[in-house]
Design an enzyme around this catalytic site. Structure first.
Site, PDB file in Angstrom:
ATOM      1  N   GLU A 254     -68.449 -55.542  13.892  1.00 27.04           N
ATOM      2  CA  GLU A 254     -68.881 -56.923  14.127  1.00 27.04           C
ATOM      3  C   GLU A 254     -67.890 -57.705  14.972  1.00 27.04           C
ATOM      4  OE1 GLU A 254     -70.874 -60.568  11.508  1.00 27.04           O
ATOM      5  OE2 GLU A 254     -69.895 -58.886  10.489  1.00 27.04           O
ATOM      6  N   HIS A 281     -66.875 -30.645   5.387  1.00 34.36           N
ATOM      7  CA  HIS A 281     -67.961 -29.668   5.344  1.00 34.36           C
ATOM      8  C   HIS A 281     -69.210 -30.183   6.049  1.00 34.36           C
ATOM      9  CE1 HIS A 281     -65.823 -27.009   2.524  1.00 34.36           C
ATOM     10  NE2 HIS A 281     -65.306 -28.141   2.084  1.00 34.36           N
ATOM     11  N   LYS A 397     -80.778 -63.574  12.312  1.00 37.66           N
ATOM     12  CA  LYS A 397     -80.901 -64.591  11.269  1.00 37.66           C
ATOM     13  C   LYS A 397     -81.829 -65.720  11.705  1.00 37.66           C
ATOM     14  CE  LYS A 397     -76.262 -63.886   9.309  1.00 37.66           C
ATOM     15  NZ  LYS A 397     -74.939 -64.529   9.056  1.00 37.66           N
TER      16      LYS A 397
END
Length: 416
Positions: A254, A281, A397
Protein backbone atom coordinates in the site's frame (compact mmCIF):
# COMPACT_ATOMS: atom_id res chain seq x y z
CA UNK A 1 18.92 -7.58 15.59
CA UNK A 2 21.43 -8.21 12.78
CA UNK A 3 21.13 -7.80 9.02
CA UNK A 4 23.55 -9.61 6.71
CA UNK A 5 23.36 -8.66 3.03
CA UNK A 6 24.51 -11.15 0.40
CA UNK A 7 23.91 -9.12 -2.77
CA UNK A 8 26.57 -6.81 -4.19
CA UNK A 9 26.59 -3.44 -2.50
CA UNK A 10 26.30 -0.60 -4.98
CA UNK A 11 29.47 1.50 -5.09
CA UNK A 12 29.80 5.26 -5.27
CA UNK A 13 26.54 6.01 -3.53
CA UNK A 14 27.72 8.52 -0.90
CA UNK A 15 26.02 11.51 -2.52
CA UNK A 16 22.78 9.57 -2.96
CA UNK A 17 22.90 8.36 0.65
CA UNK A 18 23.52 11.88 1.94
CA UNK A 19 20.58 13.22 -0.08
CA UNK A 20 18.35 10.37 1.09
CA UNK A 21 19.24 10.97 4.73
CA UNK A 22 18.49 14.67 4.37
CA UNK A 23 15.11 13.93 2.82
CA UNK A 24 14.21 11.39 5.50
CA UNK A 25 15.23 13.74 8.29
CA UNK A 26 13.01 16.45 6.79
CA UNK A 27 10.16 13.98 6.35
CA UNK A 28 10.45 12.86 9.98
CA UNK A 29 9.47 16.37 11.08
CA UNK A 30 6.02 15.94 9.51
CA UNK A 31 5.25 12.21 9.45
CA UNK A 32 4.07 11.08 12.86
CA UNK A 33 5.27 7.48 13.08
CA UNK A 34 8.93 8.54 13.36
CA UNK A 35 8.39 9.92 16.87
CA UNK A 36 6.27 7.08 18.26
CA UNK A 37 9.19 5.35 20.05
CA UNK A 38 9.46 8.37 22.39
CA UNK A 39 5.75 8.75 23.14
CA UNK A 40 4.29 9.00 26.62
CA UNK A 41 2.20 5.89 27.36
CA UNK A 42 0.82 6.98 30.76
CA UNK A 43 -2.78 7.36 29.53
CA UNK A 44 -2.75 3.87 28.05
CA UNK A 45 -1.16 2.25 31.11
CA UNK A 46 -3.50 4.08 33.51
CA UNK A 47 -6.48 2.83 31.51
CA UNK A 48 -5.11 -0.71 31.65
CA UNK A 49 -4.45 -0.50 35.40
CA UNK A 50 -8.07 0.41 36.08
CA UNK A 51 -9.55 -2.07 33.63
CA UNK A 52 -12.32 -4.49 34.60
CA UNK A 53 -10.62 -7.73 35.71
CA UNK A 54 -13.69 -9.77 34.75
CA UNK A 55 -13.11 -9.08 31.05
CA UNK A 56 -11.68 -12.18 29.37
CA UNK A 57 -11.51 -11.12 25.72
CA UNK A 58 -10.48 -7.95 23.90
CA UNK A 59 -12.17 -7.69 20.52
CA UNK A 60 -10.78 -5.31 17.90
CA UNK A 61 -13.17 -3.94 15.29
CA UNK A 62 -10.80 -2.66 12.63
CA UNK A 63 -9.32 -3.52 9.29
CA UNK A 64 -5.91 -3.23 7.63
CA UNK A 65 -3.66 -0.93 9.60
CA UNK A 66 -6.14 -0.90 12.48
CA UNK A 67 -5.65 -4.60 13.14
CA UNK A 68 -2.76 -6.24 11.27
CA UNK A 69 0.04 -4.77 13.38
CA UNK A 70 -1.41 -5.63 16.78
CA UNK A 71 -2.33 -9.11 15.54
CA UNK A 72 1.23 -9.61 14.28
CA UNK A 73 2.73 -8.71 17.67
CA UNK A 74 0.15 -10.65 19.71
CA UNK A 75 0.60 -13.83 17.65
CA UNK A 76 4.40 -13.45 17.70
CA UNK A 77 4.50 -13.38 21.50
CA UNK A 78 1.68 -15.81 22.30
CA UNK A 79 3.72 -19.06 22.15
CA UNK A 80 6.23 -17.69 24.68
CA UNK A 81 4.17 -15.37 26.86
CA UNK A 82 0.68 -16.49 27.83
CA UNK A 83 -1.67 -13.54 27.19
CA UNK A 84 -3.56 -12.03 30.10
CA UNK A 85 -6.62 -11.87 27.85
CA UNK A 86 -7.53 -13.26 24.46
CA UNK A 87 -7.32 -10.87 21.53
CA UNK A 88 -9.71 -11.41 18.62
CA UNK A 89 -10.32 -9.36 15.49
CA UNK A 90 -13.36 -8.52 13.37
CA UNK A 91 -11.71 -7.62 10.06
CA UNK A 92 -14.20 -8.74 7.43
CA UNK A 93 -17.85 -8.40 6.44
CA UNK A 94 -17.88 -12.11 5.63
CA UNK A 95 -20.99 -13.30 7.53
CA UNK A 96 -19.49 -16.74 8.17
CA UNK A 97 -16.41 -15.16 9.72
CA UNK A 98 -18.55 -12.86 11.88
CA UNK A 99 -20.60 -15.79 13.16
CA UNK A 100 -17.48 -17.82 13.84
CA UNK A 101 -15.89 -15.08 15.96
CA UNK A 102 -19.14 -14.46 17.84
CA UNK A 103 -19.29 -18.15 18.69
CA UNK A 104 -15.89 -17.84 20.42
CA UNK A 105 -16.74 -14.99 22.77
CA UNK A 106 -18.91 -14.32 25.77
CA UNK A 107 -20.22 -10.90 24.90
CA UNK A 108 -20.71 -10.06 28.60
CA UNK A 109 -17.04 -10.75 29.33
CA UNK A 110 -15.68 -8.99 26.25
CA UNK A 111 -14.56 -5.44 25.63
CA UNK A 112 -14.70 -4.00 22.14
CA UNK A 113 -12.16 -1.60 20.67
CA UNK A 114 -13.66 0.22 17.69
CA UNK A 115 -10.80 1.56 15.56
CA UNK A 116 -11.27 3.82 12.56
CA UNK A 117 -9.06 6.82 11.81
CA UNK A 118 -11.68 8.51 9.63
CA UNK A 119 -14.62 7.17 11.61
CA UNK A 120 -16.35 6.09 8.41
CA UNK A 121 -14.77 2.71 7.63
CA UNK A 122 -17.59 0.63 6.15
CA UNK A 123 -16.38 -2.75 7.41
CA UNK A 124 -15.76 -1.50 10.96
CA UNK A 125 -18.98 0.45 11.37
CA UNK A 126 -21.18 -2.27 9.86
CA UNK A 127 -19.88 -4.83 12.37
CA UNK A 128 -20.10 -2.30 15.20
CA UNK A 129 -23.75 -1.68 14.36
CA UNK A 130 -24.43 -5.39 14.54
CA UNK A 131 -22.77 -5.70 17.97
CA UNK A 132 -24.22 -2.48 19.33
CA UNK A 133 -27.73 -3.65 18.44
CA UNK A 134 -27.11 -6.56 20.81
CA UNK A 135 -25.39 -4.67 23.61
CA UNK A 136 -25.82 -0.92 23.98
CA UNK A 137 -23.73 -0.53 27.11
CA UNK A 138 -21.23 2.24 26.41
CA UNK A 139 -18.81 0.86 29.01
CA UNK A 140 -18.30 -2.18 26.76
CA UNK A 141 -16.76 -0.06 24.00
CA UNK A 142 -13.65 2.05 23.62
CA UNK A 143 -13.15 4.11 20.48
CA UNK A 144 -9.85 4.96 18.76
CA UNK A 145 -10.21 7.56 16.03
CA UNK A 146 -9.21 11.03 14.89
CA UNK A 147 -10.31 13.90 17.08
CA UNK A 148 -13.64 15.39 15.86
CA UNK A 149 -14.30 12.54 13.43
CA UNK A 150 -17.88 11.34 13.06
CA UNK A 151 -17.00 8.31 15.19
CA UNK A 152 -15.60 10.62 17.87
CA UNK A 153 -18.90 12.54 17.85
CA UNK A 154 -20.84 9.31 18.25
CA UNK A 155 -18.64 8.13 21.11
CA UNK A 156 -19.15 11.46 22.87
CA UNK A 157 -22.92 11.12 22.47
CA UNK A 158 -22.93 7.82 24.40
CA UNK A 159 -20.25 8.96 26.89
CA UNK A 160 -17.84 6.21 25.83
CA UNK A 161 -14.10 6.20 26.41
CA UNK A 162 -12.07 7.62 23.52
CA UNK A 163 -8.43 7.62 22.49
CA UNK A 164 -7.08 9.71 19.62
CA UNK A 165 -4.52 8.85 16.98
CA UNK A 166 -1.42 11.04 16.91
CA UNK A 167 -1.20 13.60 14.12
CA UNK A 168 0.02 12.43 10.72
CA UNK A 169 0.14 8.73 11.56
CA UNK A 170 -1.43 6.66 8.78
CA UNK A 171 -3.17 3.39 9.51
CA UNK A 172 -0.46 1.04 8.24
CA UNK A 173 2.16 2.93 10.26
CA UNK A 174 0.03 3.07 13.42
CA UNK A 175 0.88 -0.18 15.22
CA UNK A 176 3.25 1.56 17.63
CA UNK A 177 0.58 4.15 18.45
CA UNK A 178 -2.48 3.68 20.66
CA UNK A 179 -3.99 1.63 17.82
CA UNK A 180 -1.65 -1.24 18.60
CA UNK A 181 -0.46 -0.39 22.10
CA UNK A 182 -3.89 -0.32 23.76
CA UNK A 183 -5.13 -3.79 22.75
CA UNK A 184 -1.69 -5.27 23.34
CA UNK A 185 -1.33 -3.71 26.79
CA UNK A 186 -4.80 -4.98 27.76
CA UNK A 187 -3.54 -8.47 26.90
CA UNK A 188 -0.43 -8.18 29.02
CA UNK A 189 2.16 -7.16 26.44
CA UNK A 190 4.99 -5.01 27.78
CA UNK A 191 4.50 -1.99 25.54
CA UNK A 192 7.45 -0.13 27.07
CA UNK A 193 9.77 -2.94 25.94
CA UNK A 194 8.09 -2.86 22.52
CA UNK A 195 8.85 0.84 22.16
CA UNK A 196 12.36 0.32 23.52
CA UNK A 197 13.01 -2.06 20.63
CA UNK A 198 11.74 0.42 18.07
CA UNK A 199 13.81 3.15 19.70
CA UNK A 200 16.97 1.05 19.34
CA UNK A 201 16.46 0.83 15.58
CA UNK A 202 15.65 4.53 15.32
CA UNK A 203 18.78 5.48 17.25
CA UNK A 204 20.90 3.11 15.19
CA UNK A 205 19.68 4.62 11.94
CA UNK A 206 19.65 8.33 12.74
CA UNK A 207 22.80 8.28 14.87
CA UNK A 208 25.14 6.27 12.63
CA UNK A 209 24.57 2.92 14.31
CA UNK A 210 24.94 -0.65 13.15
CA UNK A 211 21.73 -0.77 11.06
CA UNK A 212 22.20 2.47 9.14
CA UNK A 213 24.30 1.12 6.28
CA UNK A 214 22.24 -2.03 5.77
CA UNK A 215 18.99 -0.01 5.61
CA UNK A 216 20.47 2.48 3.14
CA UNK A 217 22.07 -0.21 0.98
CA UNK A 218 18.91 -2.31 0.84
CA UNK A 219 16.71 0.67 0.02
CA UNK A 220 19.01 1.83 -2.78
CA UNK A 221 19.22 -1.68 -4.22
CA UNK A 222 15.43 -2.19 -4.15
CA UNK A 223 14.85 1.19 -5.75
CA UNK A 224 17.52 0.86 -8.44
CA UNK A 225 16.37 -2.62 -9.46
CA UNK A 226 12.65 -2.35 -8.74
CA UNK A 227 11.78 -3.18 -12.34
CA UNK A 228 14.28 -6.06 -12.57
CA UNK A 229 13.54 -7.59 -9.15
CA UNK A 230 9.93 -6.53 -8.93
CA UNK A 231 8.99 -9.07 -6.24
CA UNK A 232 10.34 -9.15 -2.69
CA UNK A 233 9.87 -12.39 -0.75
CA UNK A 234 9.97 -12.27 3.03
CA UNK A 235 10.90 -15.81 4.13
CA UNK A 236 10.42 -16.08 7.90
CA UNK A 237 11.73 -19.22 9.58
CA UNK A 238 9.29 -19.24 12.47
CA UNK A 239 5.55 -19.72 12.62
CA UNK A 240 5.38 -16.86 15.13
CA UNK A 241 5.92 -14.36 12.28
CA UNK A 242 2.99 -15.57 10.15
CA UNK A 243 0.92 -12.46 10.83
CA UNK A 244 3.94 -10.19 10.69
CA UNK A 245 4.19 -11.32 7.06
CA UNK A 246 0.63 -10.11 6.49
CA UNK A 247 1.49 -6.75 8.04
CA UNK A 248 4.58 -6.53 5.82
CA UNK A 249 2.47 -7.24 2.71
CA UNK A 250 0.18 -4.33 3.60
CA UNK A 251 2.82 -1.74 4.47
CA UNK A 252 4.99 -2.64 1.46
CA UNK A 253 2.16 -2.94 -1.06
CA UNK A 254 0.00 0.00 0.00
CA UNK A 255 2.93 2.35 0.53
CA UNK A 256 5.03 1.61 -2.56
CA UNK A 257 2.57 0.53 -5.26
CA UNK A 258 1.86 3.95 -6.76
CA UNK A 259 2.11 6.30 -9.67
CA UNK A 260 5.28 8.31 -9.28
CA UNK A 261 4.91 11.88 -8.07
CA UNK A 262 4.31 14.26 -10.98
CA UNK A 263 4.32 11.32 -13.39
CA UNK A 264 1.96 8.75 -14.90
CA UNK A 265 4.56 5.99 -14.52
CA UNK A 266 3.49 3.07 -12.31
CA UNK A 267 6.04 1.63 -9.85
CA UNK A 268 6.22 -0.69 -6.88
CA UNK A 269 7.69 -3.91 -5.51
CA UNK A 270 5.27 -6.79 -4.99
CA UNK A 271 5.49 -8.26 -1.46
CA UNK A 272 5.23 -12.00 -0.81
CA UNK A 273 5.09 -13.42 2.73
CA UNK A 274 6.49 -16.94 3.20
CA UNK A 275 6.98 -19.19 6.21
CA UNK A 276 9.74 -21.77 6.46
CA UNK A 277 10.15 -24.68 6.48
CA UNK A 278 6.61 -25.14 5.07
CA UNK A 279 7.12 -23.00 1.97
CA UNK A 280 10.39 -24.76 1.20
CA UNK A 281 8.12 -27.47 -0.19
CA UNK A 282 6.18 -25.17 -2.51
CA UNK A 283 7.14 -21.57 -3.30
CA UNK A 284 10.88 -22.20 -3.04
CA UNK A 285 10.75 -24.04 -6.38
CA UNK A 286 9.57 -20.82 -8.04
CA UNK A 287 12.39 -18.84 -6.42
CA UNK A 288 15.12 -21.30 -7.43
CA UNK A 289 14.11 -22.09 -11.00
CA UNK A 290 11.49 -19.51 -11.86
CA UNK A 291 11.81 -16.09 -13.46
CA UNK A 292 14.63 -14.04 -12.01
CA UNK A 293 12.39 -11.23 -10.76
CA UNK A 294 12.58 -11.90 -7.01
CA UNK A 295 14.73 -10.77 -4.10
CA UNK A 296 14.52 -12.71 -0.84
CA UNK A 297 14.88 -11.71 2.81
CA UNK A 298 15.24 -14.47 5.39
CA UNK A 299 14.21 -13.77 8.98
CA UNK A 300 15.61 -16.09 11.63
CA UNK A 301 15.48 -16.28 15.42
CA UNK A 302 18.82 -16.50 17.18
CA UNK A 303 17.51 -18.19 20.33
CA UNK A 304 14.09 -19.86 20.52
CA UNK A 305 14.71 -20.46 24.25
CA UNK A 306 13.25 -23.94 23.83
CA UNK A 307 15.07 -27.28 24.21
CA UNK A 308 12.52 -29.53 22.51
CA UNK A 309 14.42 -32.41 20.87
CA UNK A 310 13.91 -35.19 18.36
CA UNK A 311 14.00 -38.43 20.45
CA UNK A 312 17.11 -40.58 20.23
CA UNK A 313 15.43 -43.64 18.74
CA UNK A 314 15.59 -45.89 15.71
CA UNK A 315 12.46 -46.70 13.69
CA UNK A 316 12.25 -49.83 11.51
CA UNK A 317 12.86 -49.02 7.83
CA UNK A 318 13.70 -45.41 8.73
CA UNK A 319 17.22 -45.98 9.98
CA UNK A 320 18.66 -43.45 7.53
CA UNK A 321 16.78 -40.75 9.43
CA UNK A 322 18.73 -41.47 12.61
CA UNK A 323 20.72 -38.39 11.59
CA UNK A 324 17.86 -36.49 13.24
CA UNK A 325 18.31 -38.17 16.61
CA UNK A 326 18.85 -35.92 19.62
CA UNK A 327 18.88 -32.70 17.61
CA UNK A 328 16.93 -29.75 19.03
CA UNK A 329 14.17 -28.41 16.85
CA UNK A 330 15.80 -25.00 17.28
CA UNK A 331 18.96 -26.29 15.62
CA UNK A 332 16.98 -28.18 12.99
CA UNK A 333 14.98 -25.18 11.75
CA UNK A 334 18.16 -23.06 11.73
CA UNK A 335 19.96 -25.69 9.65
CA UNK A 336 16.99 -25.78 7.27
CA UNK A 337 17.07 -22.02 6.72
CA UNK A 338 20.85 -21.96 6.35
CA UNK A 339 20.70 -24.80 3.81
CA UNK A 340 18.17 -22.92 1.68
CA UNK A 341 20.26 -19.75 1.88
CA UNK A 342 23.34 -21.69 0.78
CA UNK A 343 21.42 -23.24 -2.11
CA UNK A 344 20.21 -19.82 -3.28
CA UNK A 345 23.67 -18.31 -3.01
CA UNK A 346 24.93 -21.02 -5.35
CA UNK A 347 22.52 -19.68 -7.99
CA UNK A 348 24.50 -16.38 -7.96
CA UNK A 349 21.69 -14.30 -9.44
CA UNK A 350 19.11 -14.15 -6.63
CA UNK A 351 19.56 -11.11 -4.35
CA UNK A 352 19.10 -12.14 -0.72
CA UNK A 353 19.81 -11.03 2.82
CA UNK A 354 19.30 -12.32 6.35
CA UNK A 355 17.71 -10.62 9.34
CA UNK A 356 18.41 -12.29 12.68
CA UNK A 357 16.32 -11.27 15.69
CA UNK A 358 17.56 -12.19 19.15
CA UNK A 359 14.54 -13.97 20.60
CA UNK A 360 10.75 -14.00 20.77
CA UNK A 361 10.01 -10.99 22.98
CA UNK A 362 8.59 -7.48 22.82
CA UNK A 363 11.87 -5.72 22.19
CA UNK A 364 12.72 -7.94 19.22
CA UNK A 365 9.39 -7.46 17.44
CA UNK A 366 9.54 -3.71 18.18
CA UNK A 367 12.87 -3.60 16.36
CA UNK A 368 11.53 -5.54 13.39
CA UNK A 369 8.42 -3.37 13.04
CA UNK A 370 10.34 -0.10 13.07
CA UNK A 371 13.04 -1.49 10.77
CA UNK A 372 10.43 -2.23 8.11
CA UNK A 373 8.67 1.09 8.57
CA UNK A 374 11.98 2.87 7.97
CA UNK A 375 12.85 0.67 5.00
CA UNK A 376 9.46 1.40 3.45
CA UNK A 377 9.95 5.15 3.84
CA UNK A 378 13.46 4.99 2.36
CA UNK A 379 12.36 3.05 -0.71
CA UNK A 380 9.37 5.35 -1.15
CA UNK A 381 11.68 8.37 -1.25
CA UNK A 382 13.95 6.74 -3.81
CA UNK A 383 11.25 5.58 -6.24
CA UNK A 384 9.55 9.00 -5.94
CA UNK A 385 6.11 8.06 -4.60
CA UNK A 386 3.92 9.46 -1.84
CA UNK A 387 4.51 6.67 0.67
CA UNK A 388 1.65 7.73 2.93
CA UNK A 389 -1.40 8.01 0.69
CA UNK A 390 -3.47 5.23 -0.90
CA UNK A 391 -5.53 6.58 -3.83
CA UNK A 392 -5.91 3.11 -5.33
CA UNK A 393 -7.64 1.93 -2.16
CA UNK A 394 -9.75 5.08 -1.80
CA UNK A 395 -11.19 4.75 -5.31
CA UNK A 396 -12.86 1.46 -4.41
CA UNK A 397 -14.20 2.91 -1.15
CA UNK A 398 -15.82 5.79 -3.01
CA UNK A 399 -17.53 3.45 -5.48
CA UNK A 400 -18.75 1.22 -2.64
CA UNK A 401 -20.34 4.13 -0.79
CA UNK A 402 -22.02 5.25 -4.01
CA UNK A 403 -23.45 1.75 -4.42
CA UNK A 404 -24.65 1.70 -0.81
CA UNK A 405 -26.33 5.09 -1.25
CA UNK A 406 -28.00 3.92 -4.45
CA UNK A 407 -29.17 0.76 -2.70
CA UNK A 408 -30.62 2.79 0.17
CA UNK A 409 -32.41 5.17 -2.21
CA UNK A 410 -33.95 2.22 -4.05
CA UNK A 411 -35.21 0.73 -0.80
CA UNK A 412 -36.76 4.04 0.29
CA UNK A 413 -38.44 4.38 -3.10
CA UNK A 414 -39.81 0.84 -2.96
CA UNK A 415 -41.11 1.34 0.59
CA UNK A 416 -43.25 4.31 -0.46
Amino acid sequence: MRNKIHFNILQGQKALKDELLTNIEEESLNIGYYTLPEQNTDDILNFVDGFDESIETIVVLGIGGSSLGSKAIYEFLKPIKKPKRRLLFFESTDPLNIQEILSKIDIERSHFLVISKSGTTVETISIFKYLYAQKQDSSSYTFITDRDSSLDDFAKSISAKRFYLPDNVGGRFSVLSVVGLLPLALCGVDIKALLKGSSRVKESFFNDGYLKESLLNKAIFYAKYHTTYSINCLFAYTETLRYFSEWYVQIWGESLGKKQCNSAFHVGVTPIGLIGPKDQHSFLQLIVEGTRDKSVTFIKIDDFENDLKVPDMTLPHLEKLDILNDITFHDLITMQSDSVIEALLEQRDIPLDEIVIERVDEESIGQLIYYYELLTSLVGQLINVNTYNQPGVEAGKIILKEKLQKNKNTKVKNDK
